[in-house]
Design a protein around this motif. Structure first.
Motif, PDB file in Angstrom:
ATOM      1  N   MET A 121       0.812  -1.077  -0.016  1.00  0.00           N
ATOM      2  CA  MET A 121      -0.055  -0.065  -0.076  1.00  0.00           C
ATOM      3  C   MET A 121       1.180   1.424   0.215  1.00  0.00           C
ATOM      4  O   MET A 121       0.459   2.695   0.613  1.00  0.00           O
ATOM      5  CB  MET A 121      -0.866  -0.412   1.138  1.00  0.00           C
ATOM      6  N   GLY A 122       1.736   1.137  -0.626  1.00  0.00           N
ATOM      7  CA  GLY A 122       2.962   2.271  -0.587  1.00  0.00           C
ATOM      8  C   GLY A 122       2.276   2.469  -2.387  1.00  0.00           C
ATOM      9  O   GLY A 122       1.506   2.013  -2.617  1.00  0.00           O
ATOM     10  N   ARG A 123       3.330   3.966  -1.862  1.00  0.00           N
ATOM     11  CA  ARG A 123       2.890   5.089  -3.112  1.00  0.00           C
ATOM     12  C   ARG A 123       2.653   4.416  -4.474  1.00  0.00           C
ATOM     13  O   ARG A 123       1.677   4.316  -5.410  1.00  0.00           O
ATOM     14  CB  ARG A 123       3.691   6.361  -3.363  1.00  0.00           C
ATOM     15  N   SER A 124       3.619   3.740  -4.930  1.00  0.00           N
ATOM     16  CA  SER A 124       3.776   2.094  -6.177  1.00  0.00           C
ATOM     17  C   SER A 124       3.283   0.654  -5.498  1.00  0.00           C
ATOM     18  O   SER A 124       3.416   0.174  -6.133  1.00  0.00           O
ATOM     19  CB  SER A 124       5.679   2.615  -6.053  1.00  0.00           C
ATOM     20  N   GLY A 125       2.450   1.068  -4.227  1.00  0.00           N
ATOM     21  CA  GLY A 125       1.857  -0.979  -3.604  1.00  0.00           C
ATOM     22  C   GLY A 125       1.109  -1.260  -5.054  1.00  0.00           C
ATOM     23  O   GLY A 125       1.003  -0.219  -5.423  1.00  0.00           O
ATOM     24  N   PHE A 130      -3.960  -0.700  -8.052  1.00  0.00           N
ATOM     25  CA  PHE A 130      -4.803  -1.657  -8.446  1.00  0.00           C
ATOM     26  C   PHE A 130      -6.061  -1.143  -8.562  1.00  0.00           C
ATOM     27  O   PHE A 130      -6.907  -0.423  -9.012  1.00  0.00           O
ATOM     28  CB  PHE A 130      -4.959  -3.109  -7.576  1.00  0.00           C
ATOM     29  N   LEU A 131      -6.091  -0.292  -7.043  1.00  0.00           N
ATOM     30  CA  LEU A 131      -7.393   1.084  -6.098  1.00  0.00           C
ATOM     31  C   LEU A 131      -7.464   1.914  -7.593  1.00  0.00           C
ATOM     32  O   LEU A 131      -7.884   2.555  -7.926  1.00  0.00           O
ATOM     33  CB  LEU A 131      -7.343   1.443  -5.614  1.00  0.00           C
ATOM     34  N   LYS A 132      -5.775   2.783  -8.158  1.00  0.00           N
ATOM     35  CA  LYS A 132      -6.189   3.451  -8.400  1.00  0.00           C
ATOM     36  C   LYS A 132      -6.248   3.712 -10.377  1.00  0.00           C
ATOM     37  O   LYS A 132      -6.725   4.241 -10.787  1.00  0.00           O
ATOM     38  CB  LYS A 132      -4.741   3.967  -8.794  1.00  0.00           C
ATOM     39  N   ASN A 141      -3.019   6.477   3.237  1.00  0.00           N
ATOM     40  CA  ASN A 141      -1.506   6.723   2.947  1.00  0.00           C
ATOM     41  C   ASN A 141      -1.035   5.790   4.865  1.00  0.00           C
ATOM     42  O   ASN A 141      -1.759   6.226   5.123  1.00  0.00           O
ATOM     43  CB  ASN A 141      -2.040   8.325   3.593  1.00  0.00           C
ATOM     44  N   ILE A 142      -0.051   4.379   3.841  1.00  0.00           N
ATOM     45  CA  ILE A 142       0.051   4.204   4.676  1.00  0.00           C
ATOM     46  C   ILE A 142       1.360   4.628   5.673  1.00  0.00           C
ATOM     47  O   ILE A 142       1.590   3.692   6.584  1.00  0.00           O
ATOM     48  CB  ILE A 142       0.333   2.443   3.881  1.00  0.00           C
ATOM     49  N   TYR A 143       1.865   6.532   5.297  1.00  0.00           N
ATOM     50  CA  TYR A 143       2.955   6.134   6.138  1.00  0.00           C
ATOM     51  C   TYR A 143       2.628   6.948   7.129  1.00  0.00           C
ATOM     52  O   TYR A 143       1.683   7.096   7.209  1.00  0.00           O
ATOM     53  CB  TYR A 143       3.827   7.466   4.721  1.00  0.00           C
ATOM     54  N   GLY A 325      15.769  -3.033  -8.926  1.00  0.00           N
ATOM     55  CA  GLY A 325      15.453  -2.099  -8.079  1.00  0.00           C
ATOM     56  C   GLY A 325      14.515  -1.442  -7.147  1.00  0.00           C
ATOM     57  O   GLY A 325      13.685  -2.941  -7.036  1.00  0.00           O
ATOM     58  N   LEU A 326      13.388  -0.685  -8.131  1.00  0.00           N
ATOM     59  CA  LEU A 326      12.304  -0.637  -7.483  1.00  0.00           C
ATOM     60  C   LEU A 326      11.138  -1.013  -7.359  1.00  0.00           C
ATOM     61  O   LEU A 326       9.945  -1.300  -7.761  1.00  0.00           O
ATOM     62  CB  LEU A 326      11.760   1.082  -6.215  1.00  0.00           C
TER      63      LEU A 326
END
Length: 549
Positions: A121-125, A130-132, A141-143, A325-326
């Motif tokens: 659920m991060g910004r690119s999670g 999927f939701l976007k 916002n998981i942060y 990487g990410l």
């Protein structure tokens, strides 16, 4: 029954153990205290404490830590206590598997949970994406505070579950039947009967959750994103290349110890006032669940356990994905594992060497201390037993800083070596094995040892040939729990490690920070596998489905 101190073989062992604690625990902590009240010029000052309480930035960090810690304690109780009640009162389908998953989620390193939720659920999670893409819904916002609270709650609620489950087993079925006859059942019975009966256990589990949440370093560091907490502040102040200040870090560490000590004493006082003995001649018999209530209870149980274990499962899954990487790409491979073992293989070896060496020392010291505390009670052994439990209330980062400050100069220079890593683990994790060894020794009649001695066997031979074999189950159980906590240790290791002494947890943490998610996932899978294997060994040896710490 107390006895007089005698300068026999056990007397010399007592002196040796007290000496070890004096050198490796009391001396570093006293040195830390001295560092917090003396400036670089050697003049006594309270300036470091004035700086902390005088600036909103630093004092706000204390409030942040207390906020997230108290909220975590409350949410773990709200999840763990009802879950323990359901598992005790009713027959939950898949009970055995669910218990194993609960135990596994409690034993994993908290920062792996933070890393997992970033992937989900991060910004690119995956969930955020999927939701976007599907519903044009912006992800949660998981942060920050929310992320820390979610991760710590799902990682620590099993402690409440395990403690309360054990207490519920001591409630007699006749009490439940009596309450039912008086028209008290369901939610009303839970709050008016069950909660008061298990309140001492709830307080004990709350203390453990509070201590673990307050001392956690990896979770706020990974997912906090600017939400400052005590362990992170201590680390930054001590390790900062530009603004690092040993004295100020020492002062913050002393404040952390005072807070945990006050919480510990308050909990002990409340527990002593509420303490009573229960003995279930007829333990509670789980009932079949039917109808809507059965569906809701099963749904709650599966949802809570699922939320706590799914993130770890996803990390295992991503460890087999192609990555750059990410970014996780389509297709599967073992490249992350090849990179992990080729470049980080030494950290896996170091974990076994450091934790294994510490475990040997822990077993030896725990057996000796337990025997002295139970069989040779006197002022010296009582003092040693008390000192041995001090690390229970001292955050790992504080112990790491105290040792690094103390042993980075003559007369004893061991910073940067395997020895300081081993000593730190022994000091921190020894209490677990001591408690389990004491518990099993208290169940062994002393007459067995007296009979051996009366037949001409020496005291030491009796100890090794008779007492230790009878303590074996308790020793092994405590040792395995100590092992699990050692291989998942981060807060102390992150301060003490060097390139040569890097452990598995430190490697995972640094790879996440660097954005090498594939390698981090592979290393996390290795750590999770080691944890799961250790838990299964514990359950096989102890023949128990319950673990308490």
């Amino acid at each position: 029954m107390k006895s007089k101190f005698k300068l026999d073989v056990w007397g010399y062992i007592t002196i040796a153990l007290l000496g070890a604690y004096a050198i490796f625990l009391l001396y570093p902590m006293l040195n830390l205290l001295r560092r917090s009240v003396y400036g670089p010029d050697g003049v006594f000052t309270l300036g470091y404490f004035s700086k902390f309480f005088g600036k909103k930035y630093y004092f706000g960090t204390l409030l942040n830590s207390l906020k997230v810690t108290l909220c975590t304690t409350v949410t773990t109780l709200l999840l763990g206590a009802p879950l323990a009640y359901f598992f005790t009162m009713y027959k939950i389908r898949g009970n055995g598997v669910l218990r194993i998953l609960i135990i596994l989620s409690s034993m994993s390193a908290p920062f792996i949970g933070a890393y997992s939720w970033i992937l989900l659920m991060g910004r690119s999670g995956v969930v955020t994406t999927f939701l976007k893409d599907t519903f044009n819904i912006q992800g949660i916002n998981i942060y920050g505070f929310v992320g820390i609270l979610v991760v710590l709650t799902l990682q620590l609620y099993p402690l409440v579950f395990l403690y309360v489950s054990g207490a519920l087993k001591n409630i007699d079925q006749s009490l439940m039947e009596a309450s039912l006859n008086l028209g008290c059942s369901g939610v009303k019975r839970f709050f008016s009967l069950i909660i008061p009966l298990v309140m001492p256990t709830i307080l004990a589990s709350s203390l453990l959750v509070f201590m673990r949440a307050l001392a956690d370093f990896g979770t706020p560091m990974l997912i906090g994103e600017g939400y400052r907490t005590f362990p992170v502040l201590i680390y930054n102040e001590f390790m900062g290349e530009v603004s690092g200040d040993d004295g100020f870090a020492a002062a913050i560490s002393i404040i952390a110890i005072i807070i945990t000590a006050l919480i510990f004493m308050a909990q002990k006082h409340a527990s002593n006032k509420l303490a009573f003995t229960m003995n279930a001649l007829h333990p509670i018999e789980p009932k079949e669940l039917k109808g809507v209530r059965g569906v809701l209870i099963h749904l709650y149980s599966y949802l809570v356990v699922g939320l706590s274990i799914v993130p770890q499962c996803y990390v295992i899954y991503t460890s087999f994905l192609k990555t750059e990487g990410l970014v996780f790409k389509d297709g599967y491979w073992l490249g992350s594992y090849r990179t992990a073992f080729s470049k980080m293989g030494s950290s896996i070896v170091n974990t076994f060497v450091i934790a294994g060496s510490a475990l040997v020392v822990i077993i030896l010291m725990a057996v000796l201390i337990a025997y002295l505390a139970v069989r040779r009670r006197n002022a010296a052994t009582n003092t040693m037993d008390l000192i041995s439990m001090m690390p229970y209330i001292i955050p790992g980062s504080v112990i790491g800083i105290a040792m690094l400050i103390c042993f980075n100069r003559p007369p004893l220079i061991i910073s940067g070596t395997f020895l300081i890593m081993i000593v730190a683990l022994v000091i921190r994790r020894l209490p677990y094995t001591i408690r389990s060894s004491v518990a099993i020794l208290q169940q062994i009649p002393i007459t067995i040892e007296e009979a051996s001695i009366s037949l001409g066997t020496s005291k030491m031979k009796t100890f090794f040939a008779i007492t230790i074999p009878m303590m074996a189950n308790g020793i092994v159980s405590g040792a395995i729990l100590s092992w699990v906590t050692m291989i998942t240790e981060l807060s102390t290791a992150i301060i003490l490690y060097t390139g040569k002494t890097k452990t598995l947890t430190v490697s995972i943490y640094t790879e996440v920070i660097r954005g090498n998610y594939g390698v981090a996932a592979a290393l996390s899978t290795v750590l999770t596998s080691l944890t799961a294997l250790s838990i299964l060994i514990f359950m096989r040896i102890s023949k128990s489905k319950d673990i308490t710490m």
